[in-house]
Design a protein around this motif. Structure first.
Motif, PDB file in Angstrom:
ATOM      1  N   LEU A 201      -5.772 -17.293  26.021  1.00 32.86           N
ATOM      2  CA  LEU A 201      -5.188 -17.712  24.745  1.00 32.86           C
ATOM      3  C   LEU A 201      -4.357 -16.580  24.171  1.00 32.86           C
ATOM      4  O   LEU A 201      -4.744 -15.412  24.279  1.00 32.86           O
ATOM      5  N   GLU A 202      -3.223 -16.939  23.549  1.00 35.93           N
ATOM      6  CA  GLU A 202      -2.422 -15.952  22.828  1.00 35.93           C
ATOM      7  C   GLU A 202      -2.263 -16.442  21.400  1.00 35.93           C
ATOM      8  O   GLU A 202      -1.950 -17.621  21.175  1.00 35.93           O
ATOM      9  N   VAL A 203      -2.490 -15.548  20.450  1.00 34.82           N
ATOM     10  CA  VAL A 203      -2.392 -15.908  19.027  1.00 34.82           C
ATOM     11  C   VAL A 203      -1.204 -15.163  18.424  1.00 34.82           C
ATOM     12  O   VAL A 203      -1.007 -13.974  18.692  1.00 34.82           O
ATOM     13  N   ASP A 204      -0.371 -15.882  17.625  1.00 35.92           N
ATOM     14  CA  ASP A 204       0.820 -15.222  17.053  1.00 35.92           C
ATOM     15  C   ASP A 204       0.484 -14.521  15.731  1.00 35.92           C
ATOM     16  O   ASP A 204      -0.662 -14.543  15.271  1.00 35.92           O
ATOM     17  N   GLN A 205       1.517 -13.945  15.109  1.00 38.46           N
ATOM     18  CA  GLN A 205       1.311 -13.149  13.877  1.00 38.46           C
ATOM     19  C   GLN A 205       0.706 -13.976  12.750  1.00 38.46           C
ATOM     20  O   GLN A 205      -0.001 -13.451  11.893  1.00 38.46           O
ATOM     21  N   ASP A 206       0.996 -15.299  12.741  1.00 39.83           N
ATOM     22  CA  ASP A 206       0.475 -16.167  11.674  1.00 39.83           C
ATOM     23  C   ASP A 206      -0.945 -16.649  11.949  1.00 39.83           C
ATOM     24  O   ASP A 206      -1.501 -17.427  11.171  1.00 39.83           O
ATOM     25  N   GLY A 207      -1.492 -16.261  13.083  1.00 44.56           N
ATOM     26  CA  GLY A 207      -2.853 -16.695  13.410  1.00 44.56           C
ATOM     27  C   GLY A 207      -2.890 -18.052  14.096  1.00 44.56           C
ATOM     28  O   GLY A 207      -3.950 -18.676  14.206  1.00 44.56           O
ATOM     29  N   ASP A 208      -1.740 -18.538  14.553  1.00 35.37           N
ATOM     30  CA  ASP A 208      -1.718 -19.809  15.287  1.00 35.37           C
ATOM     31  C   ASP A 208      -1.773 -19.544  16.795  1.00 35.37           C
ATOM     32  O   ASP A 208      -1.328 -18.500  17.268  1.00 35.37           O
ATOM     33  N   VAL A 209      -2.273 -20.535  17.530  1.00 35.09           N
ATOM     34  CA  VAL A 209      -2.323 -20.401  18.991  1.00 35.09           C
ATOM     35  C   VAL A 209      -0.896 -20.561  19.528  1.00 35.09           C
ATOM     36  O   VAL A 209      -0.259 -21.599  19.326  1.00 35.09           O
ATOM     37  N   ALA A 210      -0.383 -19.515  20.158  1.00 37.02           N
ATOM     38  CA  ALA A 210       0.991 -19.547  20.671  1.00 37.02           C
ATOM     39  C   ALA A 210       1.019 -19.988  22.133  1.00 37.02           C
ATOM     40  O   ALA A 210       2.016 -20.554  22.608  1.00 37.02           O
ATOM     41  N   ARG A 211      -0.054 -19.711  22.839  1.00 35.74           N
ATOM     42  CA  ARG A 211      -0.086 -20.066  24.266  1.00 35.74           C
ATOM     43  C   ARG A 211      -1.542 -20.338  24.649  1.00 35.74           C
ATOM     44  O   ARG A 211      -2.446 -19.625  24.208  1.00 35.74           O
ATOM     45  N   ALA A 212      -1.762 -21.367  25.466  1.00 34.71           N
ATOM     46  CA  ALA A 212      -3.123 -21.684  25.917  1.00 34.71           C
ATOM     47  C   ALA A 212      -3.091 -22.050  27.390  1.00 34.71           C
ATOM     48  O   ALA A 212      -2.200 -22.763  27.833  1.00 34.71           O
ATOM     49  N   ALA A 213      -4.045 -21.528  28.119  1.00 34.16           N
ATOM     50  CA  ALA A 213      -4.177 -21.890  29.544  1.00 34.16           C
ATOM     51  C   ALA A 213      -5.642 -22.178  29.824  1.00 34.16           C
ATOM     52  O   ALA A 213      -6.514 -21.380  29.484  1.00 34.16           O
ATOM     53  N   ILE A 214      -5.892 -23.350  30.385  1.00 31.78           N
ATOM     54  CA  ILE A 214      -7.256 -23.725  30.773  1.00 31.78           C
ATOM     55  C   ILE A 214      -7.170 -24.240  32.206  1.00 31.78           C
ATOM     56  O   ILE A 214      -6.482 -25.238  32.464  1.00 31.78           O
ATOM     57  N   ALA A 215      -7.802 -23.553  33.153  1.00 30.97           N
ATOM     58  CA  ALA A 215      -7.762 -24.002  34.557  1.00 30.97           C
ATOM     59  C   ALA A 215      -9.182 -24.094  35.091  1.00 30.97           C
ATOM     60  O   ALA A 215     -10.003 -23.204  34.861  1.00 30.97           O
ATOM     61  N   TYR A 216      -9.448 -25.197  35.787  1.00 29.19           N
ATOM     62  CA  TYR A 216     -10.793 -25.441  36.330  1.00 29.19           C
ATOM     63  C   TYR A 216     -10.855 -25.157  37.815  1.00 29.19           C
ATOM     64  O   TYR A 216      -9.873 -25.355  38.542  1.00 29.19           O
ATOM     65  N   PHE A 217     -12.058 -24.769  38.270  1.00 27.49           N
ATOM     66  CA  PHE A 217     -12.364 -24.771  39.702  1.00 27.49           C
ATOM     67  C   PHE A 217     -13.674 -25.544  39.904  1.00 27.49           C
ATOM     68  O   PHE A 217     -14.529 -25.576  39.027  1.00 27.49           O
ATOM     69  N   GLY A 218     -13.769 -26.201  41.065  1.00 27.29           N
ATOM     70  CA  GLY A 218     -14.936 -27.039  41.355  1.00 27.29           C
ATOM     71  C   GLY A 218     -14.897 -28.380  40.643  1.00 27.29           C
ATOM     72  O   GLY A 218     -15.872 -29.121  40.638  1.00 27.29           O
ATOM     73  N   MET A 219     -13.770 -28.716  40.025  1.00 26.70           N
ATOM     74  CA  MET A 219     -13.700 -29.916  39.192  1.00 26.70           C
ATOM     75  C   MET A 219     -12.671 -30.939  39.687  1.00 26.70           C
ATOM     76  O   MET A 219     -12.395 -31.919  38.996  1.00 26.70           O
ATOM     77  N   ALA A 220     -12.106 -30.710  40.860  1.00 25.19           N
ATOM     78  CA  ALA A 220     -11.073 -31.610  41.400  1.00 25.19           C
ATOM     79  C   ALA A 220     -10.821 -31.167  42.843  1.00 25.19           C
ATOM     80  O   ALA A 220     -11.323 -30.115  43.266  1.00 25.19           O
ATOM     81  N   PRO A 221     -10.042 -31.905  43.634  1.00 26.59           N
ATOM     82  CA  PRO A 221      -9.772 -31.482  45.012  1.00 26.59           C
ATOM     83  C   PRO A 221      -9.016 -30.155  45.097  1.00 26.59           C
ATOM     84  O   PRO A 221      -8.881 -29.578  46.158  1.00 26.59           O
ATOM     85  N   THR A 222      -8.491 -29.683  43.975  1.00 30.30           N
ATOM     86  CA  THR A 222      -7.837 -28.377  43.941  1.00 30.30           C
ATOM     87  C   THR A 222      -8.024 -27.796  42.538  1.00 30.30           C
ATOM     88  O   THR A 222      -8.517 -28.500  41.642  1.00 30.30           O
ATOM     89  N   ALA A 223      -7.666 -26.538  42.343  1.00 31.52           N
ATOM     90  CA  ALA A 223      -7.700 -25.990  40.987  1.00 31.52           C
ATOM     91  C   ALA A 223      -6.770 -26.827  40.108  1.00 31.52           C
ATOM     92  O   ALA A 223      -5.709 -27.252  40.568  1.00 31.52           O
ATOM     93  N   VAL A 224      -7.187 -27.075  38.854  1.00 28.32           N
ATOM     94  CA  VAL A 224      -6.355 -27.925  37.969  1.00 28.32           C
ATOM     95  C   VAL A 224      -6.245 -27.335  36.581  1.00 28.32           C
ATOM     96  O   VAL A 224      -7.196 -26.743  36.069  1.00 28.32           O
ATOM     97  N   ARG A 225      -5.082 -27.556  35.937  1.00 31.15           N
ATOM     98  CA  ARG A 225      -4.880 -27.169  34.542  1.00 31.15           C
ATOM     99  C   ARG A 225      -5.254 -28.343  33.643  1.00 31.15           C
ATOM    100  O   ARG A 225      -5.015 -29.510  34.000  1.00 31.15           O
TER     101      ARG A 225
END
Ligand code: FAD
Length: 289
Positions: A201-225
């Motif tokens: 997660l990246e948070v900007d100067q205003d305290g808002d989420v500027a970037r989010a990445a969530i990736a799973y393993f073991g939850m699909a036939p391949t890694a997934v976002r």
């Protein structure tokens, strides 16, 4: 059991290795640390006439910082990366490496081998996907770079052609106020994860989420976002986010299988808990970064 007979080739240059792969086509396979390929061959789940051992190719070794990227040569051992100072610049990688199998496995296993093998339950493909890493590939036509999102195709299947070698993985170093957390659930330490998640997660100067990445393993036939959950987070105030709801949304958009270790429903419930915990950790870190 022992593997079926094969011919071992030990080239000392990348060109030589690519030449051998081109010559023998589908009959040949790259041998890196052997921690996945050798058991598969010994159990006769895979059979190749020719193994191209790339352990002596110097161009595949090393860890380098270049601008906003950390480049790890494909043949870098997992333990070497684990102990390298610069790997702390990519916290998800730093957290993931010690969770791969046992020390003895990581002592032979390579960063490139784990990435190219693309086991859906492996940590490193999910880390590469979460961070939008780049795969540096060499083949008969020269070099090319493939984004992680295009590289992982399905179980044990990537965008690599039979005569191509993964030479390095390039991980972006996120600037700014960022936090990262990797969580997994396995029956015993050293086992493959039943479910796992890598969050950034990246948070900007205003305290808002500027970037989010969530990736799973073991939850699909391949890694997934978990793209829908990421989109729900971006732009919202970091402190007010309903992480439990975001985590439920993220885990519900996966496609886990049923096996002796757990049903698909069990995996989704575990994944939702892991995701909430990982998001909390990542958010705390990004706010204080
Ligand atoms: C008991 C046990 C537990 C384990 N637990 C885990 C775990 O918890 N998490 C986890 O992620 N892994 C785990 N592993 C797998 C381990 O991490 C392997 O090291 C890794 O998956 C493969 O890396 P390697 O270098 O040994 O590759 P190899 O076994 O040599 O190769 C694997 C595959 O990738 C291909 N390949 C390798 N390098 C390249 C390259 N540079 N270019 C193109 N193709 C290439 C090979 O041709 C082969 O198909 C475990 C293994 C064992 C035996």
């Amino acid at each position: 059991m022992k593997p079926a007979p094969f011919q071992l080739h030990i080239p000392s240059t990348l060109e030589e290795a690519v030449g051998l792969l081109s010559q023998h086509g589908e009959e040949a396979k790259v041998l890196a640390g052997g921690q996945s390929l050798v058991p598969l061959m010994a159990l006769r789940l895979a059979r190749y006439e020719h193994l191209v051992d790339v352990n002596r190719i110097a161009a595949l070794q090393g860890i380098a910082r270049e601008g906003g990227w950390l480049t790890i040569g494909a043949m870098t051992r997992q333990t070497t990366a684990e102990a390298h100072r610069d790997v702390a610049l990519v916290p998800l990688l730093h957290q993931a490496l010690p969770l791969i199998g046992h020390f003895q496995i990581r002592n032979r296993g390579t960063v490139g081998g784990s990435t190219a093998h693309a086991d859906p339950a492996s940590e490193l493909p999910a880390v590469a996907l979460a961070l939008d890493a780049e795969m540096v590939i060499h083949g008969p036509a020269g070099g090319r770079v493939v984004p992680a999102r295009e590289f992982f195709v399905s179980t044990w299947t990537t965008g690599l052609k039979p005569d191509e070698i993964l030479t390095a993985v390039r991980y972006p170093v996120w600037p700014g106020h960022c936090g990262f957390a990797l969580e997994e659930f396995a029956r015993r330490s050293g086992d493959f994860a039943i479910a796992g998640v890598a969050c950034g997660l990246e948070v900007d100067q205003d305290g808002d989420v500027a970037r989010a990445a969530i990736a799973y393993f073991g939850m699909a036939p391949t890694a997934v976002r978990a793209s829908a959950a990421e989109a729900a987070l971006v732009g919202s105030p970091a402190r007010g986010a309903d992480l439990a709801e975001i985590a439920r949304l993220a885990a519900s958009n996966t496609d886990p299988g049923d096996d002796i270790h757990g049903s698909a429903g069990f995996r989704r419930r575990v994944a939702a808990h892991l995701t909430e915990r990982a998001l909390e950790r990542a958010l705390r870190e990004s706010i204080h970064a």
